[in-house]
Design an enzyme around this catalytic site. Structure first.
Site, PDB file in Angstrom:
ATOM      1  N   CYS A  33       0.806  -1.229   0.000  1.00 13.49           N
ATOM      2  CA  CYS A  33       0.000   0.000   0.000  1.00 13.49           C
ATOM      3  C   CYS A  33       0.834   1.271   0.000  1.00 13.49           C
ATOM      4  O   CYS A  33       0.294   2.363  -0.165  1.00 13.49           O
ATOM      5  CB  CYS A  33      -0.900   0.016   1.222  1.00 13.49           C
ATOM      6  N   CYS A 102      -0.851  -5.353   6.723  1.00 10.95           N
ATOM      7  CA  CYS A 102      -0.541  -4.167   7.533  1.00 10.95           C
ATOM      8  C   CYS A 102       0.336  -4.518   8.721  1.00 10.95           C
ATOM      9  O   CYS A 102       0.978  -3.650   9.302  1.00 10.95           O
ATOM     10  CB  CYS A 102      -1.819  -3.520   8.041  1.00 10.95           C
TER      11      CYS A 102
HETATM   12 FE1  FES Z   1      -1.098   0.125   4.439  1.00 14.10          FE
HETATM   13 FE2  FES Z   1      -2.484  -1.007   6.322  1.00 14.10          FE
HETATM   14  S1  FES Z   1      -3.232  -0.276   4.410  1.00 14.10           S
HETATM   15  S2  FES Z   1      -0.347  -0.697   6.262  1.00 14.10           S
END
Ligand code: FES
Length: 126
Positions: A33, A102
């Protein structure tokens, strides 16, 4: 979907901030992400006596950062190296499957900060 512990650490994260004269700093990015986490540690002897974090990421990333700081504070460097991302997620009562990525930052950030410290100490000795 999130455990009460995750919500607690997200709403009241422990050890947020930076340590200006940190002995080791670890910066990790999540390839999934793009979120970022920075860990700062103070070391005395072979123990982590203080730790703070800054996380530019989602709630699960903040919760895992907060949890790992509590797990490794006061631990020896070897013990902290043994704390895995998986262990942090488990300590939080698990994360939803879509958010497991995450939890890949927290322990890695601590490990990088320890490696940074060790490389500085090694450089001084050498
Ligand atoms: Fe990036 Fe959780 S969406 S660390």
């Amino acid at each position: 979907m999130y455990s009460d512990l995750v919500m607690d650490h997200f709403s009241h994260p422990r050890n947020v901030g930076s340590i200006p004269d940190a002995d080791g700093v670890g910066l990790v990015g999540n390839p999934v992400c793009g979120d970022l986490m920075k860990m700062f540690i103070k070391v005395e002897g072979d123990r982590i006596v203080d730790i703070k974090f800054q996380t530019f990421g989602c709630g699960a990333a903040i919760a895992t950062s907060s949890m790992v700081t509590e797990m490794v504070k006061g631990k020896t460097l070897d013990e902290a190296m043994d704390v895995s991302n998986q262990a942090v997620a488990e300590a939080l009562g698990g994360l939803p499957a879509t958010k497991m990525h995450c939890s890949n930052l927290a322990a890695d950030g601590v490990h990088k900060a320890i490696e940074d410290y060790q490389s500085k100490v090694g450089a001084k000795k050498g």
